[in-house]
Design an enzyme around this catalytic site. Structure first.
Site, short mmCIF file in Angstrom:
data_model
loop_
_atom_site.label_atom_id
_atom_site.label_comp_id
_atom_site.label_asym_id
_atom_site.label_seq_id
_atom_site.Cartn_x
_atom_site.Cartn_y
_atom_site.Cartn_z
N SER A 147 0.84 -1.19 0.00
CA SER A 147 0.00 0.00 0.00
C SER A 147 0.88 1.24 0.00
O SER A 147 2.04 1.20 0.40
CB SER A 147 -0.88 0.02 1.25
OG SER A 147 -0.15 0.49 2.37
N ASP A 148 0.32 2.35 -0.46
CA ASP A 148 0.97 3.62 -0.19
C ASP A 148 0.77 3.90 1.31
O ASP A 148 -0.07 3.29 1.97
CB ASP A 148 0.36 4.74 -1.04
CG ASP A 148 1.35 5.84 -1.33
OD1 ASP A 148 2.29 6.01 -0.53
OD2 ASP A 148 1.20 6.54 -2.35
#
Length: 758
Positions: free
Chosen positions: A265-266
């Site tokens: 994920s960011d």
């Protein structure tokens, strides 16, 4: 690897990578598994490893956008000496303007060599969260300079070569690259809308045609080690919980499963599922379960911003199964297996890379070339090139003595900053220096004009170094205006009024150059973007003719009025005559509606260029596809490569970038794109009177069109191949049209997966 793992299959180099990763995960208990799912980066605890097994903590987040860069996983030696710096190349937008994929691969190879040196010394990980390959759809986006530009074909070529250089072509990956941000991410903070809450509404046609091709290149064709899911939602579902994106398209359709590749994920993207942002889940445990079950494999969490991703709560509440946890960990650790992390030094071709391989003479020369080749000449009344010896030169502007401003975003510590002032000193020029504004508030006191005029009045030639920097456009900072900052424009116009040769060197993102293009007292404009550690040397070399500029704009330069015609949140590409919405990018916005078009770039000489073969030809889809044995029909090339033939009719040796566009007005349903880039080539060192040639392959998928369902279709009809940047293929003496007629029935080259339930 010492300790209990020495006898685990993960350390058996004769076993397959999937078996090695599975053996490691199987040895963990559930507490250890949960401790390694989330990356708490700011707390410096990383993924915690498993001390019981002898598995050390690991930091998944290192950066290398245009050189080894500051990030949680990268430690520079701040006291000097070994690992106190790394080579800083031109930022991607400048490097992309060179339109030379061989150069891109060379740059990436040096970056990964230096990254390995840092990793071998314990100063970096093996996972690097680069490249940023989101197409630059709108000029207001703050992170556009991190990308190769607006065109999917250009981005695909850039990425293909970059990944070869970063990950290498050996059985052991040199580093693990991460293509980001998947997908439809190009908004930071605009009119009280942030990337953390933004829902990108994208049609299947635009998604397949524009937003996803760079990721298809990464996943399906280049088999990149990792992909990052983005902050935004796509059509109502957060990207990091979007099974349509991560499972239906990425893993099933593109078959990104061969190496158990992983998705990160960011940072804090999972926290954004909660009611304050996307309102997709109500609790942190539900957010964690949604992300991992959909296919996210590790979560980057920035400490200090609770609630954290609650994987323990998700597991305890039976929202997250151990099967899904094991799947994520197997993917993560198989990446490290494939990078040789668990191997003895003797088994890796990269373990002997060290400090002596950082900032070599070859790397320094390549850093200079990356800046020089990406420079784009936007205006020239004949003033350039200019001999500066014996003249007094005014070096004016905030970048004239620039350091960090030359680098752009996601930068490390370079070995040196070769600013324009430094370069002028190296040439033994007589110069007067004065700084200048960037974008001061309207109430700011003018502290720059008097000094600038003093320097200019004492000089024969004025070089103004201005434009934007990261204080104006960057991560978490979009623009409203795409005009020149008023204080800078006023200063330039004042300097132009002196009647002396005035060259404007433009830093950063594109701005509307209309006031400078139409001002007869502005002699020339040279765009440099973010040129890296050797930017000043590159610019002075170009101005004096040592390295004539030959780059091309990798983006459209829009008029400042464009931003009032549609919001940044509108993700559509095609124009809408009913609402008055203009098109986006060179494919949908007419040349007369732009300031300077995608692919624009002048030279110090004249060229005539044409595509060959000169004769037209007719083919059927079966004739086009029959000779091709590739697994994906959209990759099949035309049976006849296009030859770019260029003659230098001027008086100076120069490189030349040939851009081949396809046009059609009857193949497939309207509206038809104005033109589409299908191939490009950089021809080097063409001497006056000489002709150079380059053969380029055109893939059927790049020639085809995309229907409303997202399918890539080769339609029957007439296709023209033109060389150049004008609407009819003419510009700068370029021209020539080759026509191909496709007869017979339409053929679907790639059938796009449809959203579930539709």
């Amino acid at each position: 690897m010492n300790g209990p793992l020495a006898n685990n299959t993960v350390c058996d180099t004769t076993a397959s990578p999937p078996k090695r990763a599975a053996a490691l995960v199987e040895a963990m208990n559930i507490t250890e598994k949960l401790a390694n799912l989330v990356e708490y980066v700011m707390a410096r605890s990383s993924s915690k490893g498993a001390p019981r097994l002898g598995l050390p903590p690991y930091e998944w987040w290192s950066e290398a956008l245009h050189g080894v860069a500051a990030s949680p996983g990268v430690s520079f030696n701040w006291s000097g000496g070994p690992f106190s710096y790394a080579t800083s190349f031109a930022n991607p937008i400048t490097l992309s303007a060179a339109f030379d994929d061989e150069l891109v691969q060379k740059v990436a190879d040096v970056i990964s060599t230096e990254a390995r040196a840092f990793a071998n010394a314990g100063s970096a990980g093996l996972d690097f969260w680069t490249p940023n390959i989101n197409p630059w759809r709108d000029p207001r986006w703050g992170r556009g300079s991190e990308t190769p530009g607006e065109d999917p074909v250009r981005i695909k070529g850039y990425v293909r070569s970059l990944l070869r250089g970063l990950e290498g072509e050996e059985s052991i990956k040199k580093v693990i690259a991460t293509c980001k941000h998947y997908a439809a991410y190009d908004l930071e903070r605009w009119h009280n809308i942030t990337r953390y809450e933004f829902d990108a509404i994208v049609s299947l046609q635009d998604l397949s045609e524009y937003y996803l091709p760079p990721f298809q290149q990464c996943a399906r064709d280049s088999k990149v080690g990792s992909i990052m899911c983005s902050y935004n939602s796509l059509n109502g579902t957060p990207a990091c919980a979007n099974t349509y994106l991560m499972d239906d398209i990425l893993r099933k359709h593109w078959r990104w499963t061969e190496d158990n590749n992983y998705i990160t994920s960011d940072c804090n993207a999972i926290k954004d599922f909660l009611p304050d942002e996307h309102n997709f889940t109500q609790t942190a445990a539900e957010a964690a379960a949604a992300a991992y079950t959909a296919g996210t494999d590790t979560v980057c969490e920035v400490a200090g911003s609770p609630p954290y991703t609650d994987v323990v709560g998700a597991y305890d509440q039976k929202l997250l199964s151990e099967e899904v946890i094991d799947r994520a960990l197997r993917r993560l650790y198989e990446g490290l297996v494939r990078a040789g992390y668990f191997d003895p030094a003797s088994a890796s071709p990269y373990r002997d890379i060290g400090w002596s391989d950082v900032n070599t003479a070859e790397a320094q020369a390549l850093a200079l070339q990356s800046a020089s080749d990406g420079l784009v000449l936007l205006k020239n009344d004949g003033t350039l090139p200019i001999k500066l010896e014996g003249k007094t030169v005014a070096l004016i502007g905030h970048w004239a003595s620039g350091t960090r401003s030359m680098l752009g975003g996601y930068s490390g510590i370079p070995p040196y900053y070769h600013s324009p002032v430094y370069a002028a000193g190296q040439l033994n020029l007589t110069y007067k220096y004065a700084s200048g504004p960037v974008a001061p508030a309207s109430a700011a006191r003018d502290t720059w004009t008097a000094d600038a005029l003093s320097a200019a009045n004492k000089s024969d030639v004025i070089l103004y170094f201005g434009g934007l920097d990261q204080s104006v456009a960057s991560e978490d900072k979009d623009r409203d205006s795409i005009a020149w900052p008023p204080a800078q424009l006023t200063l330039i116009q004042t300097l132009a009024g002196l009647g002396k040769p005035l060259v404007v060197i433009q830093l950063g993102d594109q701005v509307d150059d209309t006031p400078l293009l139409t001002n007869p007292n502005v002699s020339a404009i040279l765009w440099a973007g973010y040129p890296g550690q050797s930017g000043g040397t590159a610019v002075l070399n170009a101005i004096t003719g040592v390295s004539p500029p030959a780059g091309r704009l990798p983006v459209t330069q829009y008029p400042s009025s464009y931003t009032s015609q549609l919001p940044l949140t509108d993700m559509s590409l095609r124009p809408d005559p009913a609402s008055g919405r203009p098109g986006r990018t060179y494919r949908w916005l007419p040349r007369n509606a732009t300031v300077l078009p995608f692919g624009y770039g002048l030279h110090y000489t004249n060229f005539t260029a044409r595509p060959n073969p000169a004769q037209n030809f007719t083919l059927t889809p079966s004739a086009l596809l029959a000779p091709c044995k590739l697994a994906h029909r959209d990759l099949c090339p035309l049976p006849y490569p296009v030859t770019v033939e260029v003659t230098n009719t001027g008086a100076r040796t120069s490189d030349y970038v040939g851009l081949v566009f396809a046009t059609t007005r009857d193949a497939g349903p309207p509206p038809h794109p104005l033109k589409t880039l299908v191939a490009y080539a950089r021809l080097r060192g063409i001497a006056p009177g000489r002709t150079a040639r380059a053969q380029v392959q055109v893939a059927l998928g790049d020639l085809a069109r995309v229907d409303a369902a997202g399918n890539r279709v080769l339609y029957p009809g007439r296709y023209g191949f033109v060389l150049g940047v004008g609407e009819d293929g003419e510009g700068e003496g370029e021209g020539g049209v080759v026509e191909m007629v496709v007869s017979g029935e339409e053929v679907v080259l790639d059938e796009f997966p449809q959203p579930r339930g539709e």
